[in-house]
Design an enzyme around this catalytic site. Structure first.
Site, PDB file in Angstrom:
ATOM      1  N   ARG A  88       0.808  -1.279   0.062  1.00  0.00           N
ATOM      2  CA  ARG A  88      -0.073   0.202  -0.172  1.00  0.00           C
ATOM      3  C   ARG A  88       0.902   1.046  -0.091  1.00  0.00           C
ATOM      4  NH1 ARG A  88      -5.235  -1.918   1.862  1.00  0.00           N
ATOM      5  NH2 ARG A  88      -6.213   0.065   2.582  1.00  0.00           N
ATOM      6  N   ARG A 128     -21.845  -2.042   2.892  1.00  0.00           N
ATOM      7  CA  ARG A 128     -21.285  -3.334   3.605  1.00  0.00           C
ATOM      8  C   ARG A 128     -22.234  -3.713   5.230  1.00  0.00           C
ATOM      9  NH1 ARG A 128     -14.948  -3.295   2.544  1.00  0.00           N
ATOM     10  NH2 ARG A 128     -15.076  -1.269   3.514  1.00  0.00           N
ATOM     11  N   ARG A 161     -18.606  -2.111   9.224  1.00  0.00           N
ATOM     12  CA  ARG A 161     -17.384  -2.450   9.691  1.00  0.00           C
ATOM     13  C   ARG A 161     -16.918  -1.022  10.561  1.00  0.00           C
ATOM     14  NH1 ARG A 161     -13.214  -3.537   5.257  1.00  0.00           N
ATOM     15  NH2 ARG A 161     -12.390  -1.878   5.403  1.00  0.00           N
ATOM     16  N   ARG A 172      -9.677   7.791   4.438  1.00  0.00           N
ATOM     17  CA  ARG A 172      -9.555   6.474   3.656  1.00  0.00           C
ATOM     18  C   ARG A 172      -9.004   6.918   2.264  1.00  0.00           C
ATOM     19  NH1 ARG A 172     -13.773   2.382   5.153  1.00  0.00           N
ATOM     20  NH2 ARG A 172     -12.757   0.955   3.936  1.00  0.00           N
TER      21      ARG A 172
HETATM   22  P1  AP5 Z   1     -14.860  -5.453  -1.037  1.00  0.00           P
HETATM   23  O1  AP5 Z   1     -14.617  -5.796  -2.140  1.00  0.00           O
HETATM   24  O2  AP5 Z   1     -14.887  -4.970   0.661  1.00  0.00           O
HETATM   25  O3  AP5 Z   1     -13.990  -3.515  -1.467  1.00  0.00           O
HETATM   26  P2  AP5 Z   1     -12.167  -3.679  -1.217  1.00  0.00           P
HETATM   27  O4  AP5 Z   1     -11.699  -3.034  -2.399  1.00  0.00           O
HETATM   28  O5  AP5 Z   1     -12.024  -4.546  -0.584  1.00  0.00           O
HETATM   29  O6  AP5 Z   1     -12.571  -2.441   0.232  1.00  0.00           O
HETATM   30  P3  AP5 Z   1     -12.163  -1.782   1.345  1.00  0.00           P
HETATM   31  O7  AP5 Z   1     -12.793  -1.548   1.675  1.00  0.00           O
HETATM   32  O8  AP5 Z   1     -11.944  -3.283   1.846  1.00  0.00           O
HETATM   33  O9  AP5 Z   1     -10.891  -1.557   1.333  1.00  0.00           O
HETATM   34  P4  AP5 Z   1      -9.752  -0.941   2.509  1.00  0.00           P
HETATM   35  O10 AP5 Z   1      -8.677  -0.863   1.349  1.00  0.00           O
HETATM   36  O11 AP5 Z   1      -9.701   0.016   2.410  1.00  0.00           O
HETATM   37  O12 AP5 Z   1     -10.231  -2.247   3.179  1.00  0.00           O
HETATM   38  P5  AP5 Z   1      -8.769  -2.786   3.919  1.00  0.00           P
HETATM   39  O13 AP5 Z   1      -9.745  -3.632   4.772  1.00  0.00           O
HETATM   40  O14 AP5 Z   1      -7.758  -3.617   2.919  1.00  0.00           O
HETATM   41  O15 AP5 Z   1     -16.484  -4.195  -1.628  1.00  0.00           O
HETATM   42  C1  AP5 Z   1     -16.637  -2.806  -0.917  1.00  0.00           C
HETATM   43  C2  AP5 Z   1     -18.501  -3.680  -0.870  1.00  0.00           C
HETATM   44  O16 AP5 Z   1     -18.998  -3.001  -1.751  1.00  0.00           O
HETATM   45  C3  AP5 Z   1     -19.133  -5.246  -0.002  1.00  0.00           C
HETATM   46  O17 AP5 Z   1     -20.231  -5.082   0.518  1.00  0.00           O
HETATM   47  C4  AP5 Z   1     -18.756  -5.840  -1.372  1.00  0.00           C
HETATM   48  O18 AP5 Z   1     -19.762  -6.966  -1.125  1.00  0.00           O
HETATM   49  C5  AP5 Z   1     -19.499  -4.245  -2.211  1.00  0.00           C
HETATM   50  N1  AP5 Z   1     -19.101  -4.298  -3.791  1.00  0.00           N
HETATM   51  C6  AP5 Z   1     -17.691  -5.507  -3.672  1.00  0.00           C
HETATM   52  N2  AP5 Z   1     -17.699  -5.001  -5.937  1.00  0.00           N
HETATM   53  C7  AP5 Z   1     -18.491  -4.654  -5.820  1.00  0.00           C
HETATM   54  C8  AP5 Z   1     -19.553  -4.640  -7.282  1.00  0.00           C
HETATM   55  N3  AP5 Z   1     -18.651  -4.659  -8.467  1.00  0.00           N
HETATM   56  N4  AP5 Z   1     -20.512  -4.319  -7.154  1.00  0.00           N
HETATM   57  C9  AP5 Z   1     -21.653  -3.586  -6.344  1.00  0.00           C
HETATM   58  N5  AP5 Z   1     -21.235  -3.783  -4.791  1.00  0.00           N
HETATM   59  C10 AP5 Z   1     -19.488  -4.540  -4.806  1.00  0.00           C
HETATM   60  O19 AP5 Z   1      -8.111  -1.983   5.212  1.00  0.00           O
HETATM   61  C11 AP5 Z   1      -8.760  -1.268   5.956  1.00  0.00           C
HETATM   62  C12 AP5 Z   1      -7.434  -0.796   6.583  1.00  0.00           C
HETATM   63  O20 AP5 Z   1      -6.665  -1.862   7.191  1.00  0.00           O
HETATM   64  C13 AP5 Z   1      -7.096   0.055   6.461  1.00  0.00           C
HETATM   65  O21 AP5 Z   1      -7.144   1.728   6.320  1.00  0.00           O
HETATM   66  C14 AP5 Z   1      -5.837   0.026   6.925  1.00  0.00           C
HETATM   67  O22 AP5 Z   1      -5.806   1.266   7.922  1.00  0.00           O
HETATM   68  C15 AP5 Z   1      -4.880  -0.864   7.598  1.00  0.00           C
HETATM   69  N6  AP5 Z   1      -4.460  -1.513   6.711  1.00  0.00           N
HETATM   70  C16 AP5 Z   1      -4.700  -2.036   5.244  1.00  0.00           C
HETATM   71  N7  AP5 Z   1      -3.956  -2.764   4.169  1.00  0.00           N
HETATM   72  C17 AP5 Z   1      -2.715  -2.478   4.102  1.00  0.00           C
HETATM   73  C18 AP5 Z   1      -1.714  -1.966   4.419  1.00  0.00           C
HETATM   74  N8  AP5 Z   1      -1.126  -2.585   3.442  1.00  0.00           N
HETATM   75  N9  AP5 Z   1      -0.907  -0.935   5.080  1.00  0.00           N
HETATM   76  C19 AP5 Z   1      -1.056  -0.045   5.826  1.00  0.00           C
HETATM   77  N10 AP5 Z   1      -2.719  -0.432   6.380  1.00  0.00           N
HETATM   78  C20 AP5 Z   1      -3.540  -1.397   6.380  1.00  0.00           C
END
Ligand code: AP5
Length: 219
Positions: A88, A128, A161, A172
């Protein structure tokens, strides 16, 4: 094939990674899921991570890198995998590259950037729901559970969430723009970056992803 899924919050990284896991039986390493598991366990890593996650900030590189590299140990030197939400930052990408090269492991083959307009992210994430027990993800409109408040898989309670409140989503998105978008240039220079819309229906997005991966050599 070793695949990285990138893109703003809500662009479908986790959903598509899960489909790849189920249909291609490829291991998925999701930094967000690993961090949420640590938070649920309440261990020191989880306690530190939760402060950042709740505010929408990135968790410090060393914490996330440690979690991912630990999981990578169980993956064979040329085994396929999908990375969801990692790396990231450029620092995370470089550490990953050094680790793979240092251990004689195959490098990342392709990085897919799911693109989505910011205004649509807040609307999508409002729907979500996530199982508080097993982490399965649903959407009230596009991926509905059989019962509105219960997980189909384990019966656990479905929750919003913590970081899906509109003000945290905006934070974010800003963090994504400032700290993760520069990483796209890193992979562009390596010739590994491919772009796909994150605004299609879930199945259409999956088909577009599979078509892309076939063009990149997936058999
Ligand atoms: P979903 O598939 O869950 O989307 P996503 O892209 O995975 O979104 P996230 O919000 O999980 O991503 P993020 O990067 O902000 O969070 P992460 O968990 O990695 O889909 C979202 C919703 O839409 C769902 O309800 C799904 O059913 C629906 N949907 C999906 N596709 C669809 C479509 N085509 N059409 C309609 N509906 C659809 O990270 C969370 C936190 O963890 C970060 O903010 C940070 O604090 C930390 N973190 C994680 N990774 C790191 C890293 N590498 N470095 C530092 N901090 C990190």
């Amino acid at each position: 094939m070793r695949i990285v899924l990138l893109g703003p919050p809500g662009a479908g990284k986790g959903t598509q990674a899960d489909l790849l896991r189920k249909r291609l039986e490829v291991p998925v390493l999701s930094s967000g899921d690993l961090l949420r598991e640590a938070v649920r366990r309440g261990d020191p890593v989880g306690q530190e991570a939760s402060r950042y996650m709740e505010s929408g900030a990135l968790v410090p590189d060393d914490v996330v890198v440690g979690l991912i590299l630990e999981r990578l140990r169980s993956i064979g030197p040329s085994q396929s995998f999908v990375l969801d939400g990692f790396p990231r930052t450029e620092h995370q990408a470089r550490v990953l590259e050094e680790r793979l090269a240092g251990e004689g492991q195959a490098p990342i083959d392709v990085v897919v950037d799911f693109q989505m307009e910011e205004e649509k992210v807040v609307e999508r994430l409002a729907g979500r729901r996530i199982c508080g027990a097993c982490g399965t993800v649903y959407h009230l409109r596009t991926l509905r559970p059989a019962r509105a408040d219960r997980c189909d898989r384990c019966g656990g309670r479905l929750e919003v969430r913590e970081d899906d409140r509109p003000e945290t989503i905006r934070r974010r998105l800003a963090v994504y723009r400032e700290q993760t978008e520069p990483l796209l240039e890193h992979y562009e220079q390596q010739g590994k970056l491919r772009r796909l819309s994150g605004e299609m229906e879930i199945e259409a997005q999956y088909q577009a992803l599979i078509d892309l991966l076939h063009r990149e050599g997936l058999r």
